[in-house]
Design a protein around this motif. Structure first.
Motif, mmCIF file in Angstrom:
data_model
loop_
_atom_site.group_PDB
_atom_site.id
_atom_site.type_symbol
_atom_site.label_atom_id
_atom_site.label_comp_id
_atom_site.label_asym_id
_atom_site.label_seq_id
_atom_site.Cartn_x
_atom_site.Cartn_y
_atom_site.Cartn_z
ATOM 1 N N GLU A 18 -23.707 2.200 26.719
ATOM 2 C CA GLU A 18 -24.010 2.626 28.089
ATOM 3 C C GLU A 18 -22.777 2.428 28.957
ATOM 4 O O GLU A 18 -22.128 1.389 28.896
ATOM 5 C CB GLU A 18 -25.185 1.811 28.640
ATOM 6 C CG GLU A 18 -25.996 2.534 29.675
ATOM 7 C CD GLU A 18 -25.649 2.126 31.091
ATOM 8 O OE1 GLU A 18 -26.294 2.631 32.018
ATOM 9 O OE2 GLU A 18 -24.735 1.298 31.256
ATOM 10 N N ALA A 207 -37.184 8.182 28.428
ATOM 11 C CA ALA A 207 -36.327 9.159 27.750
ATOM 12 C C ALA A 207 -34.874 8.707 27.750
ATOM 13 O O ALA A 207 -34.146 8.896 26.757
ATOM 14 C CB ALA A 207 -36.462 10.524 28.426
ATOM 15 N N TYR A 208 -34.426 8.102 28.847
ATOM 16 C CA TYR A 208 -33.051 7.605 28.927
ATOM 17 C C TYR A 208 -32.826 6.483 27.911
ATOM 18 O O TYR A 208 -31.820 6.479 27.186
ATOM 19 C CB TYR A 208 -32.777 7.094 30.343
ATOM 20 C CG TYR A 208 -31.410 6.488 30.530
ATOM 21 C CD1 TYR A 208 -30.296 7.292 30.714
ATOM 22 C CD2 TYR A 208 -31.233 5.103 30.528
ATOM 23 C CE1 TYR A 208 -29.033 6.732 30.886
ATOM 24 C CE2 TYR A 208 -29.975 4.539 30.696
ATOM 25 C CZ TYR A 208 -28.885 5.366 30.873
ATOM 26 O OH TYR A 208 -27.640 4.795 31.037
ATOM 27 N N GLU A 210 -34.494 5.921 25.175
ATOM 28 C CA GLU A 210 -34.556 6.499 23.831
ATOM 29 C C GLU A 210 -33.252 7.203 23.476
ATOM 30 O O GLU A 210 -32.747 7.089 22.350
ATOM 31 C CB GLU A 210 -35.730 7.474 23.752
ATOM 32 C CG GLU A 210 -35.855 8.204 22.434
ATOM 33 C CD GLU A 210 -36.245 7.291 21.285
ATOM 34 O OE1 GLU A 210 -35.992 7.658 20.126
ATOM 35 O OE2 GLU A 210 -36.791 6.191 21.551
ATOM 36 N N HIS A 211 -32.700 7.932 24.438
ATOM 37 C CA HIS A 211 -31.458 8.668 24.193
ATOM 38 C C HIS A 211 -30.317 7.721 23.821
ATOM 39 O O HIS A 211 -29.572 7.974 22.860
ATOM 40 C CB HIS A 211 -31.092 9.473 25.441
ATOM 41 C CG HIS A 211 -29.773 10.172 25.350
ATOM 42 N ND1 HIS A 211 -29.567 11.271 24.550
ATOM 43 C CD2 HIS A 211 -28.574 9.914 25.948
ATOM 44 C CE1 HIS A 211 -28.313 11.673 24.651
ATOM 45 N NE2 HIS A 211 -27.688 10.857 25.492
ATOM 46 N N SER A 214 -30.584 6.048 20.258
ATOM 47 C CA SER A 214 -30.716 6.948 19.115
ATOM 48 C C SER A 214 -29.361 7.318 18.520
ATOM 49 O O SER A 214 -29.273 8.219 17.693
ATOM 50 C CB SER A 214 -31.464 8.229 19.536
ATOM 51 O OG SER A 214 -32.777 7.921 19.946
ATOM 52 N N SER A 215 -28.317 6.626 18.951
ATOM 53 C CA SER A 215 -26.973 6.927 18.456
ATOM 54 C C SER A 215 -26.820 6.481 17.009
ATOM 55 O O SER A 215 -27.592 5.658 16.490
ATOM 56 C CB SER A 215 -25.928 6.215 19.319
ATOM 57 O OG SER A 215 -26.031 4.812 19.162
#
Length: 292
Positions: A18, A207-208, A210-211, A214-215
């Motif tokens: 992040e 959603a943020y 999760e995004h 998910s890397s």
């Protein structure tokens, strides 16, 4: 990095990748660059550079040279990784260092501008920190401090939840308390603005979270560790979102006066929106200029 039951917040930010942007993100940095008059010939120090977003963005949009200093080595490693992926014309103007603002490794009057995205509010011993910043800053150089403040009183449980995420307790200060803490005597109050923050819908926060988890880096972790990281990050995002319902962000710009020994005269005629503490020794907005 220890991936035990609980990961420290800065290590967690570095692990999920992040960028930990300042409040307002790119728009805030663009405004900041204009207020600070940053250009291609300037050298900028970012205090508390974390994963490097502000330093990189300033170098990209202004052509300046930036040095970021951050006490957390994992964050510096992530910042250097981000810089390595930049076009060479930007990467060659960006450097990141592990260090403490209370003992900076640069010579006197090295920098034209110092920017800080809130780290100064949580430094133990701000007097030595400001002394070091003044030492490495050139006369008439600017210091920008972007800091969160409470514009409404949060529920009693929220500061405890926030402390559990961050690893330290954040004072429930309004803008006046932070302004008194972060604008010490001997600096010119060059500019000061405030604006509110807003919470996002639950599904947007989910959603943020999760995004970012998910890397490939997170997916490569052992399943138990991966699930722990994903849940801790999701929880942190929701705590921050709850906190944003009560927050505003203040942009404070100080300027180092010339070392002439003669104080600058106060201004009498000021436009609406300017904050002043001459004569009263308090920060007072002109009538009809209150912003939240």
């Amino acid at each position: 990095m220890d991936l035990g039951q609980h990961i420290g917040y800065v290590d967690l930010v570095s692990l999920v990748g992040e960028t930990n942007r300042c409040p307002g993100g790119k728009r805030a940095i663009s405004r900041l660059a204009q207020t600070l008059h940053v250009g291609p010939h300037h050298r900028v120090l970012e205090v508390g550079s974390n994963t490097g977003f502000t330093s990189i963005e300033l170098a990209a949009i202004t052509g300046c040279r930036t040095d970021g200093v951050e006490i957390n080595a994992a964050a510096v490693e992530e910042a250097r990784r981000s810089a390595a992926a930049l076009p060479a014309r930007i990467a060659e103007r960006v450097s990141f260092h592990v260090g403490d603002v209370r003992k900076l490794p640069w010579d006197e009057e090295t920098f034209d501008v110092v920017v800080c995205g809130g780290a100064l509010g949580f430094v133990e011993g701000r007097e030595p920190a400001f002394s070091e910043i003044r030492r490495v800053l050139r006369p008439l150089g600017m210091v920008s401090i972007t800091h969160l403040y409470y514009r409404s009183t949060p529920p009693a449980s929220l500061p405890n939840r926030l402390a559990d995420v961050l690893g330290f307790r954040v004072p429930v200060y309004g803008w006046k308390e932070w302004l008194e803490e972060l604008a010490p005597a001997g600096w010119e109050l060059y500019d000061f603005t405030r604006r509110p923050l807003a919470a996002r819908p639950t599904e947007v926060v989910d959603a943020y979270a999760e995004h970012l988890t998910s890397s490939a880096r997170i997916q490569a972790l052992p399943p138990e560790q991966r699930d722990r990281v994903r849940e801790q990050w999701r929880h942190a995002c929701h705590v921050f979102n709850d906190n944003h319902r009560h927050l505003g962000v203040m942009d404070l710009v100080l300027r180092r006066p010339l070392a002439t020994g003669v104080p600058e005269q106060p201004e009498l005629f000021l436009e609406p929106g300017v904050y002043d503490r001459y004569f009263t020794h308090e920060f007072v907005p002109l009538a009809g200029t209150e912003n939240r």
